[in-house]
Design an enzyme around this catalytic site. Structure first.
Site, PDB file in Angstrom:
ATOM      1  N   HIS A   1      -2.546  -6.392  -8.567  1.00  0.00           N
ATOM      2  CA  HIS A   1      -1.638  -6.029  -7.470  1.00  0.00           C
ATOM      3  C   HIS A   1      -0.250  -5.657  -8.026  1.00  0.00           C
ATOM      4  CE1 HIS A   1      -0.697  -6.520  -3.058  1.00  0.00           C
ATOM      5  NE2 HIS A   1       0.525  -6.573  -3.572  1.00  0.00           N
ATOM      6  N   GLU A   2       0.308  -6.525  -8.863  1.00  0.00           N
ATOM      7  CA  GLU A   2       1.649  -6.259  -9.417  1.00  0.00           C
ATOM      8  C   GLU A   2       1.640  -5.048 -10.342  1.00  0.00           C
ATOM      9  OE1 GLU A   2       4.350  -7.651  -8.274  1.00  0.00           O
ATOM     10  OE2 GLU A   2       2.932  -8.674  -6.955  1.00  0.00           O
TER      11      GLU A   2
ATOM     12  N   ASP B   1       3.761  -5.798   2.307  1.00  0.00           N
ATOM     13  CA  ASP B   1       3.964  -4.429   1.828  1.00  0.00           C
ATOM     14  C   ASP B   1       3.575  -3.410   2.891  1.00  0.00           C
ATOM     15  OD1 ASP B   1       4.587  -5.595  -0.612  1.00  0.00           O
ATOM     16  OD2 ASP B   1       2.604  -5.240  -1.470  1.00  0.00           O
TER      17      ASP B   1
END
Lengths: 207, 207, 207, 207, 207, 207
Positions: free
Chosen positions: D4-5, D81
């Site tokens: 994800h990061e 997000d």
């Protein structure tokens, strides 16, 4: 105003379930002295049948229809009557299950918050489609009542003219005088009503 | 009112899941003394099956349908019954997943703000389209129940007449007298219910 | 209730992502002692994948579907389960971007006024058209889950009967007894989960 | 979380208008230490062009799309997000006049009551029809961004795998290490931007 | 920003009813020092004609359109201008009876509760259908204005470039310098306006 | 403003049911000194007929139509007049039962919570469909009035020009001067009105 009040009174004497007219007056605030008990709150403590509700609506529309029939010109004076007749029609359709089309389902809620006015959103939990059906039913109930009252006052146009003239002259007309004009005898003292209301307490005639 | 109350009682004795009638009365406030426990809050602490809910709705509609069947004239007296029946139908459809058409999705929220009345917008988070589907389902559930009760009371019209007459005479009729009229024996003391409710605490019959 | 609880437990042992069942009980409040951690708040502090969410929904529907499969009669007891399953489906569709049809757009707001209940208008800023699409997606997600659980419990009908009977007799059944009935070995002590959750802290099994 | 990061960071280095990545970390709260300044409030004090807004949205979607591309399985972790990307798309369409279809008309109001939360009805003064158009535009803007990020991360799948592995091993990866993986040189110290932003103060890179 | 401000100023000098430009500046907060009086509240104390309103809207859109014309790239900087132009278009359509399609009917209410913010539901008492008509009219009024300003600035593209360059160099440009660039003489001191405004007090040019 | 005020005054002298004009002035606040009693609250204490309401609406639109007829250019000055005319049209349609299409049903409620502003949701309990019908009726009533006033002022264009010129010169014009311009004699002292209003107290002419 004389015609307006005469209209209420004649309709009250022409339908089956209205209380007999005690007195008609056009002295200001006189409207409350009509035989028909306009003070009685809409949330009755006693049962009312569908026929009784329809007769009450007819009496309410009587004033306005008298203006239509005689002058072909209408005034703002019937605003409160129209509102109450609309409220009755709405209750028949949405609370009492008296519309075949809508059936026995209710669309209004009994429980109301104590401290919040009901204008805070009418708590409508049904769809727009149902709301439109309800509107159509209410319009139909009121319009049928309107036509019924036009028939009643159309047939009694002579009485309406005479009664209004009398009222303009004397300002007060007693119920018995009026019934004489209509060729009716005075009402017997109230008897126990028959039929479905057999076990209801008798309604109090207006003072 | 005698017919109205008789209607409730006869339906209660005719469906499978209602508690036996203890006493019928038309003495004011008598309605609360019916065998059927009308005081029981709608949010039951115990489980109820779909059949039990449908039987309760039938008892609620019994009073109004008795008026229809006997007088062909209806009154405002059933307002509260209709409202409660509508609420039950709504819960079946929107909270208990008991409508095949709507499925297992729920459409009402449990959590309510403590200090704000639920009229403050019903917190409806579904679309108009879904709202219309829900309305149709509720109408259908209530209408099916209406037809069922008409069949029950149509077949028992004689009992309804006799019971109402008896009630007008005596003001109070015991459950056993009524069951005798219907050709039924008195109920056995409550046994542990069978089947899906096997592990439920027994329901308390009304006092 | 024995069947209802057995339904939850069997589904929990049949899907991939549920925690192992620790103990089943029908002693009141026993529902909280199921291996599946029903106390866990819906707003998880940890990430969950779409598959995990779908498995949790299946466990929630297990109780209700057990009633359908065994009795063909359903009760009000699943209300809370249905509500939570509906809430999960709604979050998947409107907050987590897990519906292909709706895409990555979110339709719910995180920020809530602190001192005002969320019933004060759900702050819906999308159109009726979108609301109807959302409703359809939620219904579809729940209905697919319903069908999946029917398949699971249909295939394990025997176990369901045996387990419920055992539960009625003994009131408490240990997870290992239950797994033996299902022909499964007991779970190994929790290992670090593989795949997408590789860097997540392990979930705590219920006490 | 490593993927994800990594997704956020790779997209940030791949679009034109994002600030250079300073450091990536999967140590809890590490997300705030990404080179991309996620702390920057949505109501910018400085002007942003349409291209800059679209690049920011791409960085926001980077985390979620990395999960899709690598695992074909998605998690709840992108909720915040997605919400922020949706808010940006909504502002472009309703406040900044950046949708050709909706034109220069604005559909949100600047002035807000100080003491009342904006959930108190979003003060929507446009029609349902316009609301549906706005929803379509927002969905389209977000979906186009989604496809764009899929292309970016699809092409850089190798880097994504390597970077995530590195991150799982070391927990922190410096921006320069990452750019080396991508075959990019480190960024020059910020120069005065050219073109439409010529007279804007330079944006501060995140600490 | 130099182009944005130049756009406002050139449109202000190109339409009939705007006040003459006194000074243009890109020193921060300089926007308030434009010849065009942006401080003037939308609720004017004086009468304005439809032509004057349309000219003001054109000046408001001038900044944004300058970005479109020169860069083909647009920024968030016009948000406030677009909002004010939308508000003016809305008032023309719903309060001033200036839309032939909507006629002289008003759709906004003057009376506002003193202590409640107008976001508490805009008190909309017209139908969705009317709301959609209003939206269309507003969009049309703004779009026509947009096209008009594109024509104005398209024809004066050279001046726009020169003025913006000058502004970047000197940070402040006097109205007379600007008018010289446009080949216009400086304005005469304000005379009493003619025609429909004959009996209005003269508008104060901005300081 | 001279033309605007002259428009009001000429229409007031041209319709049957308006009070005679006492004085016209363009001295600030002079509008309140028109013969037509603009101070009279919309909720009249006395009955008004439909014809009287339509005449009042015509006087209200007189100012705006004068601008249309003379300048072909319209101003914001009529905002308050348009609003009041719209309110009257709305009351005719929704409260007084004066629209044949809508019938005698009322769509506004009299009872208002004392301490809550009416902007708190207009307490609309009818459907969107009915709301659209109401909007159409209101538009039609206002548009018919608009056309009627255009005819009146179109025929009296000469008087309008002369009167406005006189008003610009002298700032105050007496009602008798104005009637002389129109070739009308001065009004007799108010007599008891005839017809439906026979029993109403006479309306007080404005001071």
């Amino acid at each position: 105003m004389a015609f307006h009040e005469s209209g209420h009174a004649i309709v009250a004497e022409s339908v089956e379930h209205a209380d007999p007219v005690h007195k008609i007056t056009i002295i200001p605030r006189g409207i409350a002295a009509l035989g028909y008990t306009q003070q009685q709150p809409t949330e009755d403590r006693y049962l009312m049948t569908k026929s009784e509700l329809l007769d009450r609506m007819a009496v309410l529309l009587g004033g306005r229809v008298a203006e239509e029939v005689i002058f072909g010109e209408i005034s703002t004076g019937a605003q409160n009557d129209l509102q109450r007749a609309t409220d009755m029609a709405r209750s028949m359709v949405t609370e009492y299950g008296m519309s075949e089309r809508l059936g026995l389902v209710t669309y209004e809620r009994e429980r109301r918050p104590m401290f919040l006015p009901d204008s805070l959103g009418p708590s409508k939990i049904y769809s727009e489609e149902k709301a439109a059906e309800i509107d159509e039913e209410i319009s139909m109930v009121v319009e049928e009542c309107h036509q019924r009252v036009r028939r009643i006052l159309g047939e009694k146009r002579e009485v309406l003219n005479t009664l209004a003239k009398l009222l303009l002259e004397k300002e007060v007309v007693q119920g018995d005088e009026m019934r004489a004009l209509m060729g009716k005898s005075s009402p017997a003292p109230p008897a126990l009503p028959a039929g479905p209301k057999a076990d209801l307490p008798p309604q109090q005639p207006a003072a």
